[in-house]
Write a protein that holds these residues in place. Sequence first.
Motif, PDB file in Angstrom:
ATOM      1  N   CYS A   1       0.836  -1.201   0.000  1.00 26.86           N
ATOM      2  CA  CYS A   1       0.000   0.000   0.000  1.00 26.86           C
ATOM      3  C   CYS A   1       0.871   1.253   0.000  1.00 26.86           C
ATOM      4  O   CYS A   1       2.049   1.214   0.368  1.00 26.86           O
ATOM      5  CB  CYS A   1      -0.898   0.022   1.228  1.00 26.86           C
TER       6      CYS A   1
ATOM      7  N   HIS B   1      -3.144   0.013  -4.142  1.00 25.53           N
ATOM      8  CA  HIS B   1      -3.736   0.030  -2.803  1.00 25.53           C
ATOM      9  C   HIS B   1      -3.333   1.296  -2.056  1.00 25.53           C
ATOM     10  O   HIS B   1      -2.154   1.656  -2.009  1.00 25.53           O
ATOM     11  CB  HIS B   1      -3.274  -1.187  -1.999  1.00 25.53           C
TER      12      HIS B   1
ATOM     13  N   ASP C   1      -6.741   3.177   2.702  1.00 22.12           N
ATOM     14  CA  ASP C   1      -7.967   2.499   3.120  1.00 22.12           C
ATOM     15  C   ASP C   1      -7.739   0.993   3.218  1.00 22.12           C
ATOM     16  O   ASP C   1      -8.183   0.337   4.167  1.00 22.12           O
ATOM     17  CB  ASP C   1      -9.110   2.815   2.166  1.00 22.12           C
ATOM     18  N   THR C   2      -7.013   0.442   2.221  1.00 14.04           N
ATOM     19  CA  THR C   2      -6.658  -0.979   2.271  1.00 14.04           C
ATOM     20  C   THR C   2      -5.711  -1.253   3.434  1.00 14.04           C
ATOM     21  O   THR C   2      -5.844  -2.251   4.156  1.00 14.04           O
ATOM     22  CB  THR C   2      -6.000  -1.416   0.949  1.00 14.04           C
TER      23      THR C   2
ATOM     24  N   ALA D   1      -5.395   0.350   6.315  1.00  7.75           N
ATOM     25  CA  ALA D   1      -6.047   0.420   7.625  1.00  7.75           C
ATOM     26  C   ALA D   1      -7.000  -0.733   7.872  1.00  7.75           C
ATOM     27  O   ALA D   1      -7.361  -1.008   9.026  1.00  7.75           O
ATOM     28  CB  ALA D   1      -6.787   1.745   7.757  1.00  7.75           C
ATOM     29  N   SER D   2      -7.421  -1.434   6.810  1.00  8.16           N
ATOM     30  CA  SER D   2      -8.403  -2.508   6.976  1.00  8.16           C
ATOM     31  C   SER D   2      -7.773  -3.888   7.116  1.00  8.16           C
ATOM     32  O   SER D   2      -8.487  -4.881   7.290  1.00  8.16           O
ATOM     33  CB  SER D   2      -9.363  -2.522   5.780  1.00  8.16           C
TER      34      SER D   2
ATOM     35  N   ASP E   1      -5.440  -7.095   8.682  1.00 11.90           N
ATOM     36  CA  ASP E   1      -5.303  -7.719  10.003  1.00 11.90           C
ATOM     37  C   ASP E   1      -3.964  -7.383  10.649  1.00 11.90           C
ATOM     38  O   ASP E   1      -3.866  -7.269  11.865  1.00 11.90           O
ATOM     39  CB  ASP E   1      -5.422  -9.240   9.890  1.00 11.90           C
TER      40      ASP E   1
ATOM     41  N   ALA F   1      -4.577   6.460   9.659  1.00 11.44           N
ATOM     42  CA  ALA F   1      -4.728   5.069   9.225  1.00 11.44           C
ATOM     43  C   ALA F   1      -4.186   4.107  10.273  1.00 11.44           C
ATOM     44  O   ALA F   1      -4.785   3.050  10.537  1.00 11.44           O
ATOM     45  CB  ALA F   1      -4.021   4.865   7.884  1.00 11.44           C
TER      46      ALA F   1
ATOM     47  N   LEU G   1      -6.656   4.011  13.169  1.00 11.46           N
ATOM     48  CA  LEU G   1      -7.854   3.271  12.791  1.00 11.46           C
ATOM     49  C   LEU G   1      -7.593   1.771  12.797  1.00 11.46           C
ATOM     50  O   LEU G   1      -8.404   0.981  13.306  1.00 11.46           O
ATOM     51  CB  LEU G   1      -8.328   3.724  11.411  1.00 11.46           C
ATOM     52  N   ALA G   2      -6.451   1.367  12.223  1.00 10.38           N
ATOM     53  CA  ALA G   2      -6.107  -0.060  12.204  1.00 10.38           C
ATOM     54  C   ALA G   2      -6.012  -0.604  13.623  1.00 10.38           C
ATOM     55  O   ALA G   2      -6.543  -1.685  13.929  1.00 10.38           O
ATOM     56  CB  ALA G   2      -4.788  -0.266  11.457  1.00 10.38           C
TER      57      ALA G   2
ATOM     58  N   ARG H   1      -9.347  -0.972  15.278  1.00 13.51           N
ATOM     59  CA  ARG H   1     -10.073  -2.110  14.725  1.00 13.51           C
ATOM     60  C   ARG H   1      -9.582  -3.442  15.275  1.00 13.51           C
ATOM     61  O   ARG H   1     -10.205  -4.479  15.062  1.00 13.51           O
ATOM     62  CB  ARG H   1      -9.916  -2.150  13.200  1.00 13.51           C
TER      63      ARG H   1
ATOM     64  N   ALA I   1      -6.251  -4.537  14.685  1.00  8.40           N
ATOM     65  CA  ALA I   1      -5.151  -5.057  13.872  1.00  8.40           C
ATOM     66  C   ALA I   1      -3.863  -5.098  14.684  1.00  8.40           C
ATOM     67  O   ALA I   1      -3.685  -4.335  15.648  1.00  8.40           O
ATOM     68  CB  ALA I   1      -4.946  -4.170  12.641  1.00  8.40           C
TER      69      ALA I   1
END
Length: 322
Positions: free
Chosen positions: A46, A65, A68-69, A71-72, A74, A95, A98-99, A102, A104
């Motif tokens: 990314c 990427h 957004d990819t 931060a999403s 695992d 990012a 956020l990860a 979530r 990650a």
Amino acid sequence: MRSRPGSVVAVLAYAGMSPFETGIVTEVFGLPRPELDVPWYDLAVCAERPGPVPIVGGAAIHTEHGLDTFASADTVIVPGVPDVRGESSPELVAALRLAHERGARVVSICSGAFALAAAGLLDHRPATTHWQYAGLLRRRFPLVRVNPDVLYIDDGDVLTSAGSAAGLDLCLHLVRRDHGPSVANAVARRLVIPPHRDGGQAQFIEAPVTVDAGDDRIARVTTWALANLREEITVDVLAARAHMSARTFLRHFARCMGTSPARWLIGQRIQASLPLLEKTSAPVEEIARAVGFASPVTFRSHFLRVMRTSPSAYRRAFTTTS
């Protein structure tokens, strides 16, 4: 459907980077490994902005990427930053936060720790970076508990590694966490590297050890020792098999292996114990004897120092995640 935590790995590419750190991540997590017969990872390279990313040497990496990819995923990995004295972009900081929010795993290699620190993810946590940057990291981010003497630190959901090559140690550690020591050892063999390096980066700060891989006598002796770990192995025994005096053998061994015979043997015996702890129900006392430790007390002491956990805790961790 994702088979286990950590199955989607995202690594950040940034302008001006050396491709080595990103290559480490790609080699460990990006190559398909059907021979291992375990669910493997999906890798996404990314960038803050999708498209071409210029790297050292006038080349470029092109990725579709974005953050957004990133931060999403695992597991998110920052392999470095463009400038350890500069500021990480607000977009990257957001990012990373956020990860982490979530759930990650957030990972840094070398100077990537500066980005994690900028996001506040290292506050009041132990962390490491390349020894050359440790003082600067401590000054810029005084809430971080910087430890410059280790190859990597696993603080659960946030992991940091030292200089570039230590990123390999950390990536293998992640594989070991996810799939167990047998799979991690198989990946290490494919990479022709040790599955676990004992020691820390302090050994590299002043006088790096010159490795002489061409001494067949040392190679033969270590091969024999690995096949006979259960036996009592002393320096005198090894020196005799190498047809050297003990003093000469110690000098040659240190030059070739970067450590002493005693420390090397301890590391190999610990490694040999891992699949026994993971795959068998044999008592710790029996495993200690099987890999050559004089007593279970000695085994537990060395295991705790090398693996930073006890043999019993290690076994519980892998039996509960298998």
